[in-house]
Design an enzyme around this catalytic site. Structure first.
Site, PDB file in Angstrom:
ATOM      1  CG  HIS A 137      10.554  44.137   6.365  1.00 37.79           C
ATOM      2  ND1 HIS A 137       9.206  44.493   5.444  1.00 37.79           N
ATOM      3  CD2 HIS A 137      10.249  43.223   6.813  1.00 37.79           C
ATOM      4  CE1 HIS A 137       8.295  43.542   5.408  1.00 37.79           C
ATOM      5  NE2 HIS A 137       9.481  42.092   5.798  1.00 37.79           N
ATOM      6  CG  HIS A 181      10.452  39.134  -2.075  1.00 31.70           C
ATOM      7  ND1 HIS A 181       9.835  38.981  -2.944  1.00 31.70           N
ATOM      8  CD2 HIS A 181      10.545  37.557  -1.061  1.00 31.70           C
ATOM      9  CE1 HIS A 181       9.867  37.534  -3.552  1.00 31.70           C
ATOM     10  NE2 HIS A 181      10.554  37.005  -2.202  1.00 31.70           N
ATOM     11  CG  ASN A 191      12.996  32.581  -4.595  1.00 27.34           C
ATOM     12  OD1 ASN A 191      12.310  32.344  -5.299  1.00 27.34           O
ATOM     13  ND2 ASN A 191      12.820  32.341  -3.241  1.00 27.34           N
ATOM     14  CG  HIS A 209      -7.870  40.192  -0.139  1.00 31.18           C
ATOM     15  ND1 HIS A 209      -6.710  40.371  -0.721  1.00 31.18           N
ATOM     16  CD2 HIS A 209      -7.619  41.410   1.508  1.00 31.18           C
ATOM     17  CE1 HIS A 209      -5.521  40.055   0.592  1.00 31.18           C
ATOM     18  NE2 HIS A 209      -6.677  41.540   1.380  1.00 31.18           N
ATOM     19  N   GLY A 215       5.643  21.783   5.346  1.00 28.94           N
ATOM     20  CA  GLY A 215       5.936  20.776   7.074  1.00 28.94           C
ATOM     21  C   GLY A 215       7.405  21.823   6.890  1.00 28.94           C
ATOM     22  N   GLY A 216       7.658  22.789   6.185  1.00 27.65           N
ATOM     23  CA  GLY A 216       8.271  23.331   6.341  1.00 27.65           C
ATOM     24  C   GLY A 216       9.182  24.517   7.697  1.00 27.65           C
ATOM     25  NE  ARG A 217      15.074  26.765  11.764  1.00 24.51           N
ATOM     26  CZ  ARG A 217      14.855  27.841  11.974  1.00 24.51           C
ATOM     27  NH1 ARG A 217      14.531  28.578  11.568  1.00 24.51           N
ATOM     28  NH2 ARG A 217      15.477  27.599  13.538  1.00 24.51           N
TER      29      ARG A 217
END
EC number: 1.3.3.3
Length: 299
Positions: free
Chosen positions: A96, A106, A108, A175, A258-260
């Site tokens: 950003h 971004h 990945n 949306h 339950g990821g960080r």
């Protein structure tokens, strides 16, 4: 060649190092590293650069998690994964910038493998990169997509058009009925023709991100801007938050399993604003963005 998770992990660790070094070279500020462990297996390195000379926030995450069994939510969609141990690893990053004329970016790249004795491993690669401008510059969009197309060409003529369309379809806010940005590449479940080919493609995408992004940063980072542009940037960042929390599969999967949380939400912009029924002035550069981000062939 049989899938080599160790080789992939070494590439990802080096990629995180390289991207952080390249962003620091442009910005001047250093990344702060936060190493973490996952109780049920694995861990990662979260790195954040904040309030730099060019970047308001840049987060570059490496994670490698493993376990004896997949969560039920994952095996429900992929019954072939039941009863297998698994490893999932990847590098994920979001940048950003301060200057509204510099787009947000971004990227990945990730690898997944699930194994059990006496059976062939189930594995795949995924990843991509996408660009979210606040003010549209055709030369930037063409450079971004040309870089994406050129890195895909050695892997086949049809690769860029296919993964560009996948990216356009994925980074879409239903949306709002609008794209998140001008797209780039997105791929998932890649496991053919073989491991070496797929791994080479993932490496090309990982290395190609800074080739695509940094020339745009250099071109725009010194452009003068005022409160109007900054306010519009903060308003449009709201779309980024909406997409990540409502539609992004990776964010939702991470939070549900339950990821960080701190690492998962590192993609969020540090400052953002919403405004009820905001309408940019007709003919303004702000009004032009809605046309600019519509899906088109840039190269």
């Amino acid at each position: 060649m049989k899938p080599d998770a160790h080789q992939v992990k070494q590439f990802l660790l080096n990629l995180q190092d390289t991207i952080c070094q390249q962003l620091t070279a442009v910005d001047g500020a250093e990344f702060v590293e936060d190493s973490w462990q996952r109780e049920s297996g694995g861990g990662g390195r979260s790195r954040v650069l904040r309030n730099g000379g060019v970047f308001e926030q840049a987060g570059v995450n490496f994670s490698h998690v493993h376990g004896e069994a997949m969560p039920a939510s994952a095996t429900a969609h992929r019954p072939e994964l039941a009863g297998r141990s698994f490893e999932a690893m990847g590098v994920s990053l979001v940048v950003h910038p301060h200057n509204p004329y510099v787009p947000t970016s971004h990227a990945n790249v990730r690898f997944f493998i699930a194994e059990k004795p006496g059976a062939e491993p189930v594995w795949w690669f995924g990843g991509g990169f996408d660009l979210t401008p606040f003010y549209g510059f055709e030369e930037d969009a063409i450079h971004w997509h040309r870089t994406a197309r050129d890195l895909c060409l050695p892997f086949g003529e049809d690769v860029y058009p296919r993964y560009k369309k996948w990216c356009d379809d994925y980074f879409y806010l239903k949306h709002r009925n609008e794209q998140r940005g001008i797209g780039g590449l997105f791929f998932d479940d890649l496991n053919t023709p073989d491991f070496d080919h797929c791994f080479a493609f993932m490496q090309a995408v990982g290395k190609g991100y800074t080739d695509a992004y940094l020339p745009i940063v250099e071109r725009r980072k010194a452009m003068a801007y005022a409160e109007r542009e900054r306010n519009f940037q903060l308003y449009r960042r709201g779309r980024y938050v909406e997409f990540n929390l409502v539609w992004d599969r990776g964010t939702l999967f991470g939070l549900q399993t339950g990821g960080r949380t701190e690492s998962i939400l590192m993609s969020m912009p540090p400052l953002v604003r919403w405004e009820y029924d905001y309408q940019p002035k007709d003919g303004s550069p702000e009004a032009a963005l809605s046309e600019f981000i519509k899906v088109r062939d840039w190269v």
